[in-house]
Design a protein around this motif. Structure first.
Motif, mmCIF file in Angstrom:
data_model
loop_
_atom_site.group_PDB
_atom_site.id
_atom_site.type_symbol
_atom_site.label_atom_id
_atom_site.label_comp_id
_atom_site.label_asym_id
_atom_site.label_seq_id
_atom_site.Cartn_x
_atom_site.Cartn_y
_atom_site.Cartn_z
ATOM 1 N N ALA A 1 0.953 -1.226 -0.504
ATOM 2 C CA ALA A 1 0.139 -0.186 -0.266
ATOM 3 C C ALA A 1 1.154 1.396 0.066
ATOM 4 O O ALA A 1 1.960 1.198 0.825
ATOM 5 C CB ALA A 1 -0.928 -0.116 1.190
ATOM 6 N N ILE A 2 0.298 2.602 -0.758
ATOM 7 C CA ILE A 2 1.363 4.032 -0.548
ATOM 8 C C ILE A 2 0.448 4.729 -0.630
ATOM 9 O O ILE A 2 -0.672 4.777 -0.836
ATOM 10 C CB ILE A 2 1.668 4.094 -2.190
ATOM 11 N N LYS A 3 0.989 5.974 0.677
ATOM 12 C CA LYS A 3 -0.216 6.727 0.880
ATOM 13 C C LYS A 3 0.876 7.462 0.094
ATOM 14 O O LYS A 3 1.437 7.450 -0.898
ATOM 15 C CB LYS A 3 -0.296 6.668 2.769
ATOM 16 N N ALA A 4 -0.221 8.726 0.395
ATOM 17 C CA ALA A 4 -0.400 10.090 -0.719
ATOM 18 C C ALA A 4 1.190 10.705 0.464
ATOM 19 O O ALA A 4 1.470 11.155 -0.953
ATOM 20 C CB ALA A 4 -1.439 10.670 -0.533
ATOM 21 N N ASN A 5 1.437 10.462 1.427
ATOM 22 C CA ASN A 5 3.000 10.828 1.508
ATOM 23 C C ASN A 5 4.092 10.343 1.158
ATOM 24 O O ASN A 5 4.992 10.766 1.534
ATOM 25 C CB ASN A 5 2.498 11.967 3.311
ATOM 26 N N GLY A 6 4.022 9.041 0.802
ATOM 27 C CA GLY A 6 4.645 8.386 0.399
ATOM 28 C C GLY A 6 5.116 6.957 0.697
ATOM 29 O O GLY A 6 6.509 6.316 0.589
#
Length: 137
Positions: free
Chosen positions: A65-70
């Motif tokens: 999983a990759i969040k918006a903040n990296g």
């Protein structure tokens, strides 16, 4: 529009069928040429597909999983680049190799996703998939 040569001076009421006949002859020739191509010379009985039950998944997929903040998560555990590469090295060595599913936040920049996919593919993972929400009407 065709005009008659009669003395009444009105328009000719007969339909000119010459263009219609020309079009029909061209279509006839096209169908005569393509009809033999539609039949197959070799007759083969194709198998019928039945999906009564779902195929068994031998190895559960790994979720990245990759969040918006990296931030990158490996099966819901926060990872840095070194830990991610270690986990990928272990995953590559497994037989059979599991699929890696990538779930990215809607606001994640594509460059972050691309970097992660490049890292995953660089280690030798053969199956990389993307998880998304189904389209809503």
């Amino acid at each position: 529009m065709a005009f008659s040569s009669n003395s009444s001076g009105g328009a000719m009421s007969d339909i000119n069928v010459t263009p219609l006949v020309d079009v029909m002859l061209v279509l006839l020739i096209i169908f005569m040429i393509t009809a033999p191509l539609m039949s197959h010379k070799v007759k083969v009985e194709l198998p019928t597909a039945t999906l009564d039950k779902k195929p068994e998944i031998l190895v559960p997929p790994v979720t990245v999983a990759i969040k918006a903040n990296g931030d990158v998560y490996w099966n819901d555990q926060l990872m840095n680049d070194a830990l991610l590469e270690q986990n990928l090295a272990v995953t590559v060595a497994r037989d059979p190799q599991p699929q890696v599913d990538i779930r990215a936040d809607n606001e994640t920049k594509y460059s972050i996703i691309q970097k992660t996919v490049k890292t995953i593919r660089g280690t030798g993972i053969r199956k990389v998939g993307f998880v998304s929400m189904p389209e809503r009407n």
